[in-house]
Design a protein around this motif. Structure first.
Motif, PDB file in Angstrom:
ATOM      1  N   ALA A   1       6.329  27.583   6.538  1.00 16.15           N
ATOM      2  CA  ALA A   1       6.736  27.496   7.623  1.00 16.15           C
ATOM      3  C   ALA A   1       7.087  26.121   8.256  1.00 16.15           C
ATOM      4  O   ALA A   1       7.812  26.458   9.384  1.00 16.15           O
ATOM      5  N   GLY A   2       6.993  25.129   7.509  1.00 17.59           N
ATOM      6  CA  GLY A   2       7.127  23.710   8.247  1.00 17.59           C
ATOM      7  C   GLY A   2       6.143  23.345   9.041  1.00 17.59           C
ATOM      8  O   GLY A   2       6.223  22.303   9.521  1.00 17.59           O
ATOM      9  N   TYR A   3       4.705  24.202   9.015  1.00 16.91           N
ATOM     10  CA  TYR A   3       3.924  23.828  10.079  1.00 16.91           C
ATOM     11  C   TYR A   3       3.110  22.412   9.360  1.00 16.91           C
ATOM     12  O   TYR A   3       2.546  21.633  10.154  1.00 16.91           O
ATOM     13  N   LEU A   4       3.266  22.286   8.037  1.00 18.57           N
ATOM     14  CA  LEU A   4       2.500  21.317   7.581  1.00 18.57           C
ATOM     15  C   LEU A   4       3.807  20.480   6.519  1.00 18.57           C
ATOM     16  O   LEU A   4       4.938  21.259   6.274  1.00 18.57           O
ATOM     17  N   ASP A   5       3.521  19.377   6.492  1.00 18.41           N
ATOM     18  CA  ASP A   5       4.326  18.629   5.815  1.00 18.41           C
ATOM     19  C   ASP A   5       3.842  17.444   4.760  1.00 18.41           C
ATOM     20  O   ASP A   5       2.368  17.551   4.892  1.00 18.41           O
ATOM     21  N   VAL A   6       4.181  16.959   3.907  1.00 14.91           N
ATOM     22  CA  VAL A   6       3.642  16.020   3.173  1.00 14.91           C
ATOM     23  C   VAL A   6       4.427  14.597   2.845  1.00 14.91           C
ATOM     24  O   VAL A   6       5.714  14.830   2.667  1.00 14.91           O
ATOM     25  N   GLN A   7       3.822  13.419   3.040  1.00 17.46           N
ATOM     26  CA  GLN A   7       4.628  12.127   3.197  1.00 17.46           C
ATOM     27  C   GLN A   7       4.245  11.259   2.130  1.00 17.46           C
ATOM     28  O   GLN A   7       3.063  11.106   1.631  1.00 17.46           O
TER      29      GLN A   7
ATOM     30  N   ALA B   1       1.012  -1.124   0.213  1.00 19.49           N
ATOM     31  CA  ALA B   1       0.010  -0.066  -0.080  1.00 19.49           C
ATOM     32  C   ALA B   1       1.034   1.368  -0.094  1.00 19.49           C
ATOM     33  O   ALA B   1       1.771   1.333   0.920  1.00 19.49           O
ATOM     34  N   ALA B   2       0.691   2.316  -1.052  1.00 22.03           N
ATOM     35  CA  ALA B   2       1.370   3.470  -1.050  1.00 22.03           C
ATOM     36  C   ALA B   2       0.552   4.517  -0.835  1.00 22.03           C
ATOM     37  O   ALA B   2      -0.552   4.698  -1.431  1.00 22.03           O
ATOM     38  N   LEU B   3       0.742   5.529   0.124  1.00 17.95           N
ATOM     39  CA  LEU B   3      -0.030   6.376   0.601  1.00 17.95           C
ATOM     40  C   LEU B   3       0.611   7.985   0.226  1.00 17.95           C
ATOM     41  O   LEU B   3       1.803   7.998   0.653  1.00 17.95           O
ATOM     42  N   GLN B   4       0.023   8.806   0.014  1.00 16.47           N
ATOM     43  CA  GLN B   4       0.626  10.224  -0.077  1.00 16.47           C
ATOM     44  C   GLN B   4      -0.244  10.952   1.020  1.00 16.47           C
ATOM     45  O   GLN B   4      -1.437  11.024   0.862  1.00 16.47           O
ATOM     46  N   ALA B   5       0.170  11.574   2.129  1.00 20.29           N
ATOM     47  CA  ALA B   5      -0.528  12.318   3.271  1.00 20.29           C
ATOM     48  C   ALA B   5       0.005  13.613   3.667  1.00 20.29           C
ATOM     49  O   ALA B   5       1.249  13.625   3.923  1.00 20.29           O
ATOM     50  N   ILE B   6      -0.813  14.637   3.790  1.00 25.61           N
ATOM     51  CA  ILE B   6      -0.452  15.804   4.416  1.00 25.61           C
ATOM     52  C   ILE B   6      -0.397  15.443   6.099  1.00 25.61           C
ATOM     53  O   ILE B   6      -0.989  14.786   6.372  1.00 25.61           O
ATOM     54  N   THR B   7       0.865  16.074   6.630  1.00 32.07           N
ATOM     55  CA  THR B   7       1.088  15.848   7.994  1.00 32.07           C
ATOM     56  C   THR B   7       1.089  17.124   8.716  1.00 32.07           C
ATOM     57  O   THR B   7       1.546  18.065   7.978  1.00 32.07           O
ATOM     58  N   MET B   8       0.949  17.093  10.009  1.00 31.38           N
ATOM     59  CA  MET B   8       1.239  18.303  10.780  1.00 31.38           C
ATOM     60  C   MET B   8       1.731  17.837  12.307  1.00 31.38           C
ATOM     61  O   MET B   8       1.790  16.493  12.582  1.00 31.38           O
ATOM     62  N   PRO B   9       2.431  18.457  12.991  1.00 28.00           N
ATOM     63  CA  PRO B   9       3.338  18.245  14.218  1.00 28.00           C
ATOM     64  C   PRO B   9       2.118  17.571  15.153  1.00 28.00           C
ATOM     65  O   PRO B   9       0.868  18.094  15.141  1.00 28.00           O
TER      66      PRO B   9
END
Length: 434
Positions: free
Chosen positions: A417-423, A313-321
Motif C-alpha cells: 500500500a505504500g504505508y511502509l517503506d524501507v531505506q 555507517a550504513a543502515l537499513q531501516a523500515i520507515t513510515m510517513p
C-alpha cells in the motif's frame, strides 16, 4: 527450543465468558492465549458504536464484506468474511485494532486473499477512523506498557520475546542465508532473482556503502543469524557483532566456526549502549525499529561515538510517513502485544532530524526499496504457510500460526500500500580514516 509465551495483559469485566472457537482448529488454548480465547464483554451501546464506526468505514472501501451470511458491505473487492459479528465488534469496541487482530487469531473473521484485504485497509489507514475520534486518540488509544520501554533490561526482554522463540521456527520460512530483513532483488519486478541471491545483494550493497574490505574494523549492531558478519569476514574484515538474543548468538557462532571465519568474528551478547570500541565502519540492518523513539538520540550518538574519523555507517531501516508515525508513536498496538514489544517504526524525517540534532554524522545517501520488501514478505509468508505441519511439530499451535500469518500478511500489505517503506542509508563522519 524456546516456547512462545504470549502476553496475558488486559483487563476484562467480571462474569462468565465463552471461549471463541478458532475457525481453523477447534478451540483456542485459554491458558496460552487468554485474550484471544475469551472475547471481552462490552455494553450493547459500545458494541453498537463499534459496529457503526466499522460499518461506516467498510462501506466506503473497495472490499466485499460478508457478515455471517446475513448481509454484505463495501464497494466490492477482496472478500472479508465475518463469521461472528458480535464478537468481532466487541473486540474492536473494547480494544480497537488490537481487537481486530485478536479476532482474526480467534477465527472470528477470515479473508481468502488476506494480503489483498489488508492492503486496502493499509491504504486507507489515515481515514478509517472518523476525524473527531482521531482528535481524541490520546483518550481512547492504549498506551505502551512501561515494562516495554527499551531500557537496557527492557530491550533484552523485548528482543528475547521475538528472536528467542526458536531458531528452527525461523529456519522454516527464511532462505538459507537466514536473513530476516528486506532483500534487494535484481530484475525486480519482472524476473527477480532467488531470495538468497537477493539477500546477498542487500548485504553486499550495505558493505559496499560502508566500504568494508580487508582490514576494516567493522561493528554490526544487530547480528541476526550472522550472514552479514560472515560476508564481511570473508572480505577480510575484523567483525564485532552485537545481539541481545541468546539463540541467535549461539547459531551465529556455530555458523562462523563452520565457515572457518571464527577468528575474524566476535559475536557479543551486548546492548549497543554498552559497546566501547572504535571502528572504521558500522552497519545496522533493521535494528532501529526496536530501539524506541525515546532512545533514537542515544542510538545515533552511539554510532557517532563508535566511528573513527573518516568512518562510514550504513543502515537499513523500515520507515513510515512522518504524520502517521506521530499519530501512532505512543499507541500500544497488536504488533507490540504479540510480535515486536517496544518497537516503533521511524520516519525518514525523524531519522534525519535525530542525526542532525544529536550527532556530527552527515547523511550521504538514501535509497528506498519498499516493493522489494513486499516481495520478500510474500516469499516468507508462502514458505511459512507451506510448512504448517513442521511449525506444529515444533510445539506452536494453530493460534500461533494464525498470529504469524496475520503478522506477515499485515506487514506485506503495508509495503504494497505504500504505508511502509524501507531505506538504505549511508552516513559519514568527517576526518581522516586510518
Amino acid at each position: 527450543m524456546s516456547t512462545v509465551h504470549p502476553p496475558t495483559a488486559g483487563t476484562a469485566l467480571p462474569g462468565p465468558r465463552t471461549p471463541a472457537p478458532n475457525a481453523s482448529a477447534g478451540q483456542v488454548d485459554a491458558a496460552r492465549w487468554p485474550d484471544v480465547a475469551i472475547p471481552p464483554r462490552v455494553s450493547r451501546a459500545r458494541r453498537a458504536l463499534a459496529a457503526a464506526v466499522v460499518g461506516r468505514a467498510l462501506d466506503r472501501l473497495p472490499l466485499r464484506v460478508r457478515y455471517a451470511g446475513t448481509r454484505t458491505a463495501g464497494l466490492g473487492g477482496p472478500l472479508v468474511e465475518i463469521h461472528r459479528p458480535d464478537a468481532f465488534h466487541d473486540r474492536i469496541g473494547a480494544h480497537g485494532l488490537i481487537g481486530f487482530g485478536e479476532s482474526y487469531m480467534a477465527g472470528e473473521w477470515d479473508a481468502p486473499d488476506l494480503v489483498g484485504a489488508l492492503t486496502v485497509l493499509a491504504a486507507h489507514a489515515g481515514d478509517l477512523i472518523p476525524a473527531p475520534l482521531q482528535r481524541l486518540r490520546r483518550l481512547w488509544a492504549p498506551r505502551h506498557p512501561a515494562a516495554m520501554r527499551n531500557t537496557p533490561d527492557g530491550a533484552r526482554s523485548n528482543i528475547s520475546s521475538h528472536y528467542d522463540l526458536s531458531n528452527d521456527l525461523f529456519a522454516l520460512f527464511l532462505d538459507e542465508t537466514l536473513s530476516y530483513s528486506s532483500a534487494v532483488f535484481l530484475g525486480f519486478p519482472a524476473r527477480p532473482e532467488s531470495l538468497a541471491a537477493a539477500q546477498h545483494r542487500k548485504i553486499d550493497r550495505l558493505l559496499d556503502l560502508a566500504e568494508v574490505r580487508a582490514g576494516t574494523r567493522l561493528l554490526e549492531i544487530g547480528t541476526g543469524w550472522g550472514e552479514l558478519a560472515l560476508r564481511a569476514a570473508a572480505r577480510g574484515a575484523d567483525v564485532t557483532t552485537l545481539t541481545l538474543s541468546a539463540e541467535q548468538r549461539e547459531l551465529a557462532l556455530a555458523r562462523a566456526h563452520e565457515a572457518g571465519l571464527a577468528d575474524r568474528i566476535r559475536v557479543e551478547l551486548r546492548d549497543y549502549r554498552e559497546e566501547r570500541g572504535t571502528y572504521d565502519a558500522v552497519v545496522s540492518v533493521e535494528m532501529i525499529e526496536a530501539v524506541g523513539a525515546e532512545f533514537w538520540p542515544v542510538y545515533f550518538r552511539t554510532l557517532d561515538a563508535r566511528l573513527a574519523p573518516g568512518g562510514r555507517a550504513a543502515l537499513q531501516a523500515i520507515t513510515m510517513p512522518h504524520e502517521r508515525m506521530e499519530a501512532a508513536r505512543d499507541t500500544h498496538t497488536w504488533i507490540h502485544k504479540y510480535v515486536f514489544p517496544g518497537g516503533i517504526i521511524p520516519s525518514t524525517d525523524a531519522i534525519e532530524a535525530t542525526v542532525r540534532d544529536h550527532t556530527a554524522l552527515r547523511p550521504a545517501r538514501r535509497d528506498a526499496y519498499g516493493p522489494h520488501y513486499a516481495e520478500t514478505l510474500r516469499l516468507w509468508r508462502e514458505a511459512f504457510t507451506a510448512r504448517a505441519a513442521e511449525v506444529d511439530a515444533l510445539g506452536f499451535d494453530a493460534t500461533f500460526r494464525r498470529l504469524w500469518t496475520f503478522y506477515l500478511a499485515y506487514s506485506e500489505a503495508g509495503f504494497r500500500a505504500g504505508y511502509l517503506d524501507v531505506q538504505q542509508y549511508l552516513f559519514t563522519k568527517e576526518g581522516t580514516a586510518r
